[in-house]
Scaffold this active site. Sequence first.
Site, PDB file in Angstrom:
ATOM      1  N   HIS A  97       1.025  -0.894  -0.002  1.00  0.00           N
ATOM      2  CA  HIS A  97      -0.161   0.315   0.198  1.00  0.00           C
ATOM      3  C   HIS A  97       1.062   1.716  -0.050  1.00  0.00           C
ATOM      4  CE1 HIS A  97      -3.664  -2.055   0.584  1.00  0.00           C
ATOM      5  NE2 HIS A  97      -3.095  -2.797   1.808  1.00  0.00           N
ATOM      6  N   ASP A 115      -2.814 -10.788  -2.347  1.00  0.00           N
ATOM      7  CA  ASP A 115      -2.909 -10.412  -1.222  1.00  0.00           C
ATOM      8  C   ASP A 115      -4.941 -10.098  -1.391  1.00  0.00           C
ATOM      9  OD1 ASP A 115      -2.230  -8.940   1.191  1.00  0.00           O
ATOM     10  OD2 ASP A 115      -4.188  -7.550   1.442  1.00  0.00           O
ATOM     11  N   HIS A 123      -6.031  -7.514  -0.372  1.00  0.00           N
ATOM     12  CA  HIS A 123      -6.468  -5.616  -0.605  1.00  0.00           C
ATOM     13  C   HIS A 123      -5.331  -5.060  -1.930  1.00  0.00           C
ATOM     14  CE1 HIS A 123      -7.318  -6.291   3.640  1.00  0.00           C
ATOM     15  NE2 HIS A 123      -7.844  -5.489   3.969  1.00  0.00           N
ATOM     16  N   ASP A 126      -3.918 -12.907   4.017  1.00  0.00           N
ATOM     17  CA  ASP A 126      -5.396 -12.330   4.407  1.00  0.00           C
ATOM     18  C   ASP A 126      -7.226 -12.530   3.505  1.00  0.00           C
ATOM     19  OD1 ASP A 126      -3.883 -10.811   2.513  1.00  0.00           O
ATOM     20  OD2 ASP A 126      -4.474  -8.951   4.208  1.00  0.00           O
TER      21      ASP A 126
END
Length: 342
Positions: free
Chosen positions: A158, A193, A195, A282
Amino acid sequence: MKTFFADEQKRHDPSFFLSSGAPQPNPEQPERVERLLSGARAAGLEIVRPKDHGLGPVSAVHTPEYIDFLGRIHERWQRIEGASKEVIPNIHPIARTGSYPASAVGQAGYHMADTSCPISEHTFESACWSASTAVSAAEAVMAGDAWSYALCRPPGHHAFRDVAGGFCFFNNSGIAAEHLLKDAKRVAILDVDLHHGNGTQGMFYERRDVLTVSIHADPVRFYPFFWGHADERGEGFGLGYNLNLPLARKSGDDIFLYALAVAIRRVEAFSPDALVVALGLDAFEQDPFGGLSVSTPGFARIAEAIGALRLPTVIVQEGGYLCDELGDNLTSFLTGFGALSG
């Protein structure tokens, strides 16, 4: 094969983050490391301390202005009367123009995308070692290893060139890809991931030597919200070199693997010399974030599909948060990957 990790990466220990306006315990805890190390050992990987590569590989993808900010902001923040123990921004620019604030408060807002990346006393040190971990894993592959695993913590996907966000400070996957380009002409980054890897996308959005592909929960109602949509294809020279594959919430193994087949076709079309896998565990069905529903055996299937590419590969740890199965999920992925990748 090797797992790279430095104990200094555990020193970053954020106390909380803001979620929907409320303070919550920060899920990006040092305990993640112990679970992941156990998973790597169970997969038969050797744990190796990375070399300290300094800031050179970091500055290849991050601005010196941003690196200087991260290195000094906590000390500066503590000189503010009544300031919190951790640096957390309370103002963000609606547009980032040529102006640059002199104050610590203003710079925190300029360089931090959200409130989930608090900077504490040891954050910069841990982030530097996390970056060196990614570089050491890349160098192992450049030296002839078929693949390597970088246990990067804090994570990185990120983080933009000059912005932290989502628990991330230095973009380890981007750093690894840039380092691989010392030997390779083209590198692909495949992000699995939960996200979207918005920082990675932003870092390479106008480039054609790095293909970025991300499979993730649909951001229309999920972090990072403003990036990760299917119509984001790159700009300028990078047009057509970015692919986003957003999935409906709670999508399980079969849907994820269908998207992965599309992602792999794009990687094959790019014909890279090396691959970086931004590994987020995740996406697991019992992960605290609860966005997707990949099973523990599903991670092995994902790894087998990627490993079948038989590309020199650096696996960089991104998300995956505290649950009983965290280590098992890593073992499943690494074992599945090693079975086909050589």
